[in-house]
Design a protein around this motif. Structure first.
Motif, PDB file in Angstrom:
ATOM      1  N   ILE A  97       1.602  13.386   0.694  1.00  5.94           N
ATOM      2  CA  ILE A  97       2.333  14.143   1.705  1.00  5.94           C
ATOM      3  C   ILE A  97       1.358  15.003   2.498  1.00  5.94           C
ATOM      4  CG2 ILE A  97       4.099  15.916   2.116  1.00  5.94           C
ATOM      5  CD1 ILE A  97       5.409  15.014  -0.512  1.00  5.94           C
ATOM      6  N   ILE A  98       1.486  14.949   3.813  1.00  8.95           N
ATOM      7  CA  ILE A  98       0.746  15.866   4.689  1.00  8.95           C
ATOM      8  C   ILE A  98       1.770  16.787   5.327  1.00  8.95           C
ATOM      9  CG2 ILE A  98      -0.871  16.103   6.605  1.00  8.95           C
ATOM     10  CD1 ILE A  98      -1.629  13.174   6.222  1.00  8.95           C
ATOM     11  N   GLU A  99       1.707  18.062   4.988  1.00  8.69           N
ATOM     12  CA  GLU A  99       2.642  19.042   5.542  1.00  8.69           C
ATOM     13  C   GLU A  99       1.946  19.790   6.675  1.00  8.69           C
ATOM     14  OE1 GLU A  99       5.607  21.692   3.183  1.00  8.69           O
ATOM     15  OE2 GLU A  99       3.817  22.908   3.531  1.00  8.69           O
ATOM     16  N   VAL A 100       2.539  19.706   7.864  1.00  8.70           N
ATOM     17  CA  VAL A 100       1.925  20.265   9.067  1.00  8.70           C
ATOM     18  C   VAL A 100       2.761  21.442   9.557  1.00  8.70           C
ATOM     19  CG1 VAL A 100       1.099  19.763  11.397  1.00  8.70           C
ATOM     20  CG2 VAL A 100       1.104  17.951   9.658  1.00  8.70           C
ATOM     21  N   LYS A 101       2.162  22.608   9.570  1.00  5.21           N
ATOM     22  CA  LYS A 101       2.861  23.798  10.042  1.00  5.21           C
ATOM     23  C   LYS A 101       2.800  23.866  11.568  1.00  5.21           C
ATOM     24  CE  LYS A 101       2.100  27.657   7.841  1.00  5.21           C
ATOM     25  NZ  LYS A 101       1.440  28.922   7.398  1.00  5.21           N
ATOM     26  N   ILE A 102       3.967  23.985  12.199  1.00  2.80           N
ATOM     27  CA  ILE A 102       4.064  24.054  13.658  1.00  2.80           C
ATOM     28  C   ILE A 102       4.756  25.353  14.040  1.00  2.80           C
ATOM     29  CG2 ILE A 102       5.065  23.015  15.733  1.00  2.80           C
ATOM     30  CD1 ILE A 102       2.811  21.348  14.568  1.00  2.80           C
ATOM     31  N   ARG A 103       4.085  26.169  14.831  1.00  3.75           N
ATOM     32  CA  ARG A 103       4.654  27.441  15.273  1.00  3.75           C
ATOM     33  C   ARG A 103       4.867  27.499  16.783  1.00  3.75           C
ATOM     34  NH1 ARG A 103      -0.087  30.546  12.263  1.00  3.75           N
ATOM     35  NH2 ARG A 103      -1.078  28.803  13.318  1.00  3.75           N
TER      36      ARG A 103
ATOM     37  N   ARG B  88       0.848  -1.196   0.000  1.00  3.32           N
ATOM     38  CA  ARG B  88       0.000   0.000   0.000  1.00  3.32           C
ATOM     39  C   ARG B  88       0.879   1.240   0.000  1.00  3.32           C
ATOM     40  NH1 ARG B  88      -4.437  -0.288   4.312  1.00  3.32           N
ATOM     41  NH2 ARG B  88      -5.548  -1.258   2.562  1.00  3.32           N
ATOM     42  N   ASP B  89       0.510   2.233  -0.809  1.00  2.00           N
ATOM     43  CA  ASP B  89       1.284   3.468  -0.868  1.00  2.00           C
ATOM     44  C   ASP B  89       1.371   4.103   0.511  1.00  2.00           C
ATOM     45  OD1 ASP B  89       1.593   3.134  -3.555  1.00  2.00           O
ATOM     46  OD2 ASP B  89       0.089   4.618  -4.138  1.00  2.00           O
ATOM     47  N   PRO B  90       2.563   4.491   0.957  1.00  2.00           N
ATOM     48  CA  PRO B  90       2.709   5.120   2.276  1.00  2.00           C
ATOM     49  C   PRO B  90       2.241   6.578   2.253  1.00  2.00           C
ATOM     50  CG  PRO B  90       4.807   5.110   1.163  1.00  2.00           C
ATOM     51  CD  PRO B  90       3.855   4.369   0.260  1.00  2.00           C
ATOM     52  N   ILE B  91       2.174   7.166   3.418  1.00  9.12           N
ATOM     53  CA  ILE B  91       1.905   8.607   3.566  1.00  9.12           C
ATOM     54  C   ILE B  91       3.078   9.222   4.298  1.00  9.12           C
ATOM     55  CG2 ILE B  91       0.473  10.354   4.682  1.00  9.12           C
ATOM     56  CD1 ILE B  91      -1.939   8.616   4.258  1.00  9.12           C
ATOM     57  N   LEU B  92       3.596  10.316   3.767  1.00 10.17           N
ATOM     58  CA  LEU B  92       4.670  11.064   4.417  1.00 10.17           C
ATOM     59  C   LEU B  92       4.062  12.229   5.184  1.00 10.17           C
ATOM     60  CD1 LEU B  92       5.872   9.702   1.736  1.00 10.17           C
ATOM     61  CD2 LEU B  92       7.706  11.381   1.953  1.00 10.17           C
ATOM     62  N   ILE B  93       4.398  12.362   6.449  1.00  6.69           N
ATOM     63  CA  ILE B  93       4.008  13.528   7.244  1.00  6.69           C
ATOM     64  C   ILE B  93       5.247  14.390   7.433  1.00  6.69           C
ATOM     65  CG2 ILE B  93       3.090  14.377   9.424  1.00  6.69           C
ATOM     66  CD1 ILE B  93       1.490  11.846   9.697  1.00  6.69           C
ATOM     67  N   GLU B  94       5.193  15.611   6.936  1.00  7.88           N
ATOM     68  CA  GLU B  94       6.326  16.525   7.009  1.00  7.88           C
ATOM     69  C   GLU B  94       6.005  17.665   7.975  1.00  7.88           C
ATOM     70  OE1 GLU B  94       9.222  15.891   5.500  1.00  7.88           O
ATOM     71  OE2 GLU B  94       8.302  14.035   4.786  1.00  7.88           O
ATOM     72  N   ILE B  95       6.891  17.890   8.940  1.00  8.34           N
ATOM     73  CA  ILE B  95       6.711  18.943   9.941  1.00  8.34           C
ATOM     74  C   ILE B  95       7.359  20.221   9.419  1.00  8.34           C
ATOM     75  CG2 ILE B  95       7.027  19.620  12.342  1.00  8.34           C
ATOM     76  CD1 ILE B  95       5.286  17.100  11.896  1.00  8.34           C
ATOM     77  N   PHE B  96       6.557  21.268   9.260  1.00  7.16           N
ATOM     78  CA  PHE B  96       7.024  22.537   8.714  1.00  7.16           C
ATOM     79  C   PHE B  96       7.115  23.558   9.848  1.00  7.16           C
ATOM     80  CE2 PHE B  96       5.245  26.414   6.198  1.00  7.16           C
ATOM     81  CZ  PHE B  96       6.455  27.064   6.296  1.00  7.16           C
TER      82      PHE B  96
ATOM     83  N   TYR C  28      -2.190  27.123  -5.520  1.00 12.35           N
ATOM     84  CA  TYR C  28      -2.863  28.115  -4.682  1.00 12.35           C
ATOM     85  C   TYR C  28      -3.218  27.494  -3.337  1.00 12.35           C
ATOM     86  CZ  TYR C  28      -6.738  30.796  -2.769  1.00 12.35           C
ATOM     87  OH  TYR C  28      -7.568  31.489  -1.934  1.00 12.35           O
ATOM     88  N   ILE C  29      -2.991  28.236  -2.271  1.00 14.25           N
ATOM     89  CA  ILE C  29      -3.417  27.799  -0.945  1.00 14.25           C
ATOM     90  C   ILE C  29      -3.563  29.016  -0.038  1.00 14.25           C
ATOM     91  CG2 ILE C  29      -1.109  27.468   0.033  1.00 14.25           C
ATOM     92  CD1 ILE C  29      -4.122  25.139   0.561  1.00 14.25           C
ATOM     93  N   ASP C  30      -4.532  28.971   0.821  1.00  9.97           N
ATOM     94  CA  ASP C  30      -4.740  30.032   1.793  1.00  9.97           C
ATOM     95  C   ASP C  30      -3.567  30.043   2.771  1.00  9.97           C
ATOM     96  OD1 ASP C  30      -5.580  31.741   3.804  1.00  9.97           O
ATOM     97  OD2 ASP C  30      -7.653  31.040   3.767  1.00  9.97           O
ATOM     98  N   LYS C  31      -2.955  31.199   2.994  1.00  5.84           N
ATOM     99  CA  LYS C  31      -1.792  31.306   3.868  1.00  5.84           C
ATOM    100  C   LYS C  31      -2.123  30.931   5.312  1.00  5.84           C
ATOM    101  CE  LYS C  31       0.718  34.779   1.172  1.00  5.84           C
ATOM    102  NZ  LYS C  31       1.316  36.141   1.162  1.00  5.84           N
ATOM    103  N   ALA C  32      -3.403  31.005   5.685  1.00 10.37           N
ATOM    104  CA  ALA C  32      -3.795  30.680   7.055  1.00 10.37           C
ATOM    105  C   ALA C  32      -3.924  29.173   7.284  1.00 10.37           C
ATOM    106  CB  ALA C  32      -5.123  31.360   7.391  1.00 10.37           C
ATOM    107  N   THR C  33      -3.830  28.384   6.227  1.00  6.74           N
ATOM    108  CA  THR C  33      -3.967  26.935   6.352  1.00  6.74           C
ATOM    109  C   THR C  33      -2.716  26.332   6.977  1.00  6.74           C
ATOM    110  OG1 THR C  33      -5.398  26.860   4.404  1.00  6.74           O
ATOM    111  CG2 THR C  33      -4.401  24.790   5.107  1.00  6.74           C
ATOM    112  N   ASN C  34      -2.896  25.594   8.075  1.00  2.89           N
ATOM    113  CA  ASN C  34      -1.759  25.005   8.790  1.00  2.89           C
ATOM    114  C   ASN C  34      -1.430  23.588   8.339  1.00  2.89           C
ATOM    115  OD1 ASN C  34      -1.284  27.261  10.391  1.00  2.89           O
ATOM    116  ND2 ASN C  34      -2.739  26.604  11.955  1.00  2.89           N
ATOM    117  N   VAL C  35      -2.368  22.925   7.688  1.00  5.81           N
ATOM    118  CA  VAL C  35      -2.145  21.562   7.221  1.00  5.81           C
ATOM    119  C   VAL C  35      -2.459  21.518   5.727  1.00  5.81           C
ATOM    120  CG1 VAL C  35      -2.727  19.122   7.483  1.00  5.81           C
ATOM    121  CG2 VAL C  35      -2.782  20.639   9.476  1.00  5.81           C
TER     122      VAL C  35
END
Length: 219
Positions: A172-178, A148-156, A203-210
């Motif tokens: 890929i799931i990119e998660v913004k952490i502040r 099964r195709d894996p999922i990469l979680i990237e911490i931004f 295009y993506i909303d700058k307020a989106t964290n994930v």
């Protein structure tokens, strides 16, 4: 000056003598603790005047952003493995790139939310694992279905995923952490809620964290 500012940050987590990442609420004064980022000794400050926290025992060249990155990886991994469900929610964004045949001035968007419990599909979560030529912060895999195709979680924290990694066709799931609070929200809810980047648009909303990349194929 930069070092002083970094060391003034409150660290809620440290590593105990058994190598376990613990919160300061679990600390005992007789135990020896080290920083999960730089490895230097830390001491718990558990007074009555300010919020409890760990502090470096002596000056150390420690970077708070790297600390957040390491703590986020460890805590999200532990939350995933300990929970019976871990939900992802994303709104696929499809933008019309051509002139609207109906005469609308603005480009049309579709934001129908999709939701999956990925614990039904994946039971393995590993840190810093190589996948398809890239190193994933966290890699989700299935022991029952290894193909099964894996999922990469990237911490931004300071660095976004590279264009090369995004274009690899891996999910890929990119998660913004502040802050530590951003990590707490994910761990407590076991939900990653954000928006999907479509193949036709960046295009993506700058307020989106994930942000979800390459999720336009079947789960």
């Amino acid at each position: 000056m930069l070092m002083k500012k970094t060391l003034e940050q409150d660290y809620s987590y440290a590593v105990d003598s058994s190598g376990t990442l613990i919160h300061v609420d679990q600390a005992v004064r007789e135990e020896t603790y080290t920083c999960p980022c730089c490895g230097h000794e830390m001491v718990p400050h558990m007074g009555a005047r300010r919020r409890w926290h760990f502090a470096h025992k002596a000056d150390a060249n420690c970077n708070y952003e790297t600390y957040l990155h390491k703590v986020a990886k460890a805590r999200i991994k532990d939350a995933f493995l300990a929970s019976e469900s871990f939900e992802i929610r994303y709104r696929p964004i499809h933008l019309c790139t051509s002139e609207c045949p109906f005469g609308y001035g603005k480009r049309c968007e579709e934001r129908a939310t999709k939701s999956f419990d990925i614990r039904k599909f994946y039971d393995i979560c590993e840190e810093e694992v190589r996948c398809d030529g890239f190193v994933a912060d966290l890699l989700l895999r299935s022991s029952k279905y290894p193909r099964r195709d894996p999922i990469l979680i990237e911490i931004f924290v300071t660095h976004k995923s590279t264009e090369e990694k995004i274009s690899s066709d891996n999910r890929i799931i990119e998660v913004k952490i502040r802050s530590e609070e951003d990590i707490n929200k994910i761990v407590k809810s076991c939900i990653l809620d954000g928006a999907q980047i479509g193949s036709c648009s960046r295009y993506i909303d700058k307020a989106t964290n994930v942000v979800f990349y390459n999720f336009n194929k079947k789960m």
